[in-house]
Design a protein around this motif. Structure first.
Motif, short mmCIF file in Angstrom:
data_model
loop_
_atom_site.label_atom_id
_atom_site.label_comp_id
_atom_site.label_asym_id
_atom_site.label_seq_id
_atom_site.Cartn_x
_atom_site.Cartn_y
_atom_site.Cartn_z
N ASP A 66 38.08 23.12 85.23
CA ASP A 66 36.69 23.14 85.70
C ASP A 66 35.88 22.04 85.02
O ASP A 66 34.99 21.43 85.64
CB ASP A 66 36.05 24.50 85.42
CG ASP A 66 36.54 25.57 86.38
OD1 ASP A 66 36.80 25.23 87.55
OD2 ASP A 66 36.66 26.74 85.97
N LEU A 72 36.39 18.77 86.76
CA LEU A 72 35.70 18.67 88.05
C LEU A 72 34.20 18.46 87.88
O LEU A 72 33.58 17.76 88.69
CB LEU A 72 35.96 19.94 88.87
CG LEU A 72 37.42 20.27 89.17
CD1 LEU A 72 37.51 21.56 89.95
CD2 LEU A 72 38.09 19.14 89.94
N GLU A 73 33.63 19.07 86.85
CA GLU A 73 32.20 18.98 86.58
C GLU A 73 31.41 19.10 87.89
O GLU A 73 31.59 20.00 88.68
CB GLU A 73 31.88 17.67 85.85
CG GLU A 73 32.49 17.58 84.47
CD GLU A 73 32.11 16.31 83.74
OE1 GLU A 73 31.52 15.41 84.37
OE2 GLU A 73 32.38 16.21 82.55
N ARG A 74 30.51 18.14 88.11
CA ARG A 74 29.70 18.17 89.34
C ARG A 74 30.30 17.28 90.44
O ARG A 74 29.69 17.12 91.49
CB ARG A 74 28.27 17.70 89.03
CG ARG A 74 27.49 18.67 88.17
CD ARG A 74 26.05 18.22 87.99
NE ARG A 74 25.98 16.95 87.29
CZ ARG A 74 26.01 16.83 85.96
NH1 ARG A 74 26.13 17.91 85.21
NH2 ARG A 74 25.92 15.64 85.38
N VAL A 83 33.12 17.80 92.14
CA VAL A 83 33.67 18.61 93.23
C VAL A 83 32.91 19.93 93.28
O VAL A 83 33.05 20.78 92.39
CB VAL A 83 35.18 18.88 93.04
CG1 VAL A 83 35.71 19.74 94.19
CG2 VAL A 83 35.95 17.58 92.95
N THR A 84 32.11 20.10 94.31
CA THR A 84 31.34 21.34 94.47
C THR A 84 31.91 22.24 95.56
O THR A 84 31.51 23.39 95.67
CB THR A 84 29.88 21.00 94.82
OG1 THR A 84 29.85 20.21 96.03
CG2 THR A 84 29.22 20.21 93.69
N HIS A 85 32.84 21.72 96.35
CA HIS A 85 33.44 22.49 97.43
C HIS A 85 34.35 23.56 96.82
O HIS A 85 35.32 23.24 96.12
CB HIS A 85 34.23 21.56 98.35
CG HIS A 85 34.67 22.18 99.62
ND1 HIS A 85 35.98 22.56 99.85
CD2 HIS A 85 33.98 22.53 100.75
CE1 HIS A 85 36.08 23.08 101.06
NE2 HIS A 85 34.89 23.08 101.62
N ALA A 86 34.06 24.82 97.10
CA ALA A 86 34.71 25.93 96.39
C ALA A 86 36.23 25.95 96.55
O ALA A 86 36.97 26.05 95.56
CB ALA A 86 34.11 27.26 96.86
N ARG A 113 37.91 23.11 94.71
CA ARG A 113 37.97 23.38 93.27
C ARG A 113 39.12 24.33 92.97
O ARG A 113 39.89 24.12 92.02
CB ARG A 113 36.65 23.98 92.78
CG ARG A 113 35.47 23.03 92.78
CD ARG A 113 34.21 23.72 92.27
NE ARG A 113 34.32 24.03 90.85
CZ ARG A 113 33.89 23.25 89.88
NH1 ARG A 113 33.30 22.10 90.15
NH2 ARG A 113 34.03 23.62 88.61
N ASP A 134 30.28 8.09 96.55
CA ASP A 134 30.68 9.25 95.76
C ASP A 134 32.03 9.82 96.17
O ASP A 134 32.43 10.89 95.68
CB ASP A 134 29.60 10.35 95.87
CG ASP A 134 28.30 9.93 95.20
OD1 ASP A 134 28.37 9.16 94.22
OD2 ASP A 134 27.23 10.37 95.66
N GLY A 181 34.07 15.44 97.58
CA GLY A 181 33.87 16.60 96.72
C GLY A 181 32.92 17.63 97.27
O GLY A 181 32.89 18.77 96.80
N VAL A 182 32.14 17.27 98.28
CA VAL A 182 31.18 18.21 98.87
C VAL A 182 31.79 18.98 100.03
O VAL A 182 31.62 20.19 100.16
CB VAL A 182 29.91 17.47 99.33
CG1 VAL A 182 28.94 18.42 100.02
CG2 VAL A 182 29.24 16.78 98.15
#
Length: 392
Positions: A15, A18-20, A22-25, A28, A73, A95-96
């Motif tokens: 986690d 990945l930080e910010r 990758v926000t796609h659940a 991740r 990005d 990542g979104v």
């Protein structure tokens, strides 16, 4: 981040990695759970293991801030491989949204870089790559084809692989997977030689169907020199024949087949290889290159007149015929796609490096000559790699 093993390495992230970025659940979950293999088929994620997650902006340096806004990005996670294992296009992760795409790196003109779809998610990407890998090895969901050969088997395997890709992409199959679905199963078309005495048993009239019946030349016994003693080769040339004229090869049909020594009889200064009396010239390749068959063993060779050197070309006449058929089949498929005759796919094959790698994989499956030879050069392999030559 962790990497396990070597050739079978699996790359997983934490986690914190990945930080910010990758926000796609579900993305991740995939990266912190199953992870990605260091390499599978024509995909490599070794860069992710070496560099960790990087944005395209970081990877390129983006001099002058010229990257398109929607590119900046994107995360660089790997690359597409050619047949020599070199990375060509880079694999990007959004990542979104979790979408996976590819791009060519234009170091001096980042403004020209754009994305091409590869898969809607990492899970689908791994599903596609695994299915393609299983087909190549005739295992897993394609294990039943290990003992099946022929045009029907190839067509069934193609439809099965294509269905996997279509289900994951709503029918909009990206180019890499189109090539895999249409080209890779063609290795099943010819079975191992059990009746012909040659490396392959080709389906009856395979060449006639692809090239046209009037385009296949069948020799008569009177055409063969006495030094062509390899009976399976004589039988193939007499009963099955070869295409008379292709983009890369033209048969000698005006006179009985000459030995290499006879072909150069009027050139006393010609430098010929040992055993030239047993090497029968079938025809010419491009640029002063001859295609010859060893009359004693049936091996098919490439004679380079400029170099005065013999190179291995094909195991025998059956694998030569398959090579010529495969080149024509790819061209036919590409034309059908371009004209919309294969509606479900809709676009021509490509990109070139991966299409060439797929074609070379198919040839290597049925004939190891290009891989097993000690020579540092192989005619068919070079032809397929040469994008400027326009064969593919």
């Amino acid at each position: 981040m962790s990497t396990t093993g070597t050739a079978s390495a699996v790359i997983t992230l934490t986690d914190d990695d990945l930080e910010r970025l990758v926000t796609h659940a579900s993305t991740r979950s995939w990266l912190t759970g199953p992870g990605l293999p260091a390499e599978i088929g024509l995909l490599s994620f070794a860069e992710l293991g070496r560099e960790g997650l990087r944005t395209l902006t970081d990877a390129t340096g983006d001099p002058g801030g010229r990257l398109a806004v929607d590119m900046r990005d994107q995360l660089v996670i790997g690359g597409l491989l050619d047949d020599e294992g070199r990375e060509t296009e880079s694999v990007l992760l959004d990542g979104v949204t979790g979408e996976v795409s590819t791009t060519d790196f234009w170091w001096d003109r980042p403004d020209l870089m754009e994305r091409r779809p590869l898969a809607p998610s990492l899970e689908k990407l791994m599903r596609f790559a695994t299915a393609t890998d299983e087909l190549a090895g005739l295992r897993g969901q394609f294990a039943a084809y290990a003992d099946r050969h022929g045009q029907q088997a190839a067509a069934e395997a193609s439809r099965r692989l294509l269905a996997i890709f279509e289900e994951g992409t709503d029918g909009e199959v990206p180019a890499l997977w189109r090539a895999a679905a249409l080209i890779r199963p063609l290795a099943l078309t010819a079975g191992p030689g059990r009746t012909s005495g040659l490396a392959l048993d080709l389906p009856v009239r395979l060449l006639d169907q692809e090239f046209g019946q009037g385009e296949i030349w069948r020799f008569e016994e009177v055409d063969f020199p006495a030094t062509l003693t390899h009976e399976p080769t004589r039988r193939f040339l007499r009963d099955t024949g070869l295409p008379e004229d292709t983009d890369l090869f033209r048969l000698d049909t005006d006179v009985p087949l000459p030995t290499l020594a006879e072909h150069y009889a009027d050139d006393p200064d010609a430098e010929l290889p040992a055993g030239a009396d047993h090497l029968i010239r079938l025809g010419h390749l491009v640029e002063d290159n001859s295609l010859v068959v060893d009359g004693r063993t049936g091996a098919v060779l490439h004679w380079s007149e400029p170099e005065a050197r013999l190179y291995p070309l094909n195991t025998d006449i059956s694998t030569l015929a398959f090579t010529l058929w495969l080149l024509r089949r790819e061209a036919s498929l590409d034309e059908e796609l371009s004209r919309g005759r294969i509606q479900v796919l809709g676009e021509p094959l490509g990109p070139h490096a991966q299409l060439a790698a797929t074609m070379i994989q198919v040839l290597s499956t049925v004939d190891r000559t290009g891989r097993a030879t000690d020579a540092d050069w192989h005619y068919w392999t070079d032809v397929l790699r040469d994008e400027a030559g326009g064969v593919l």
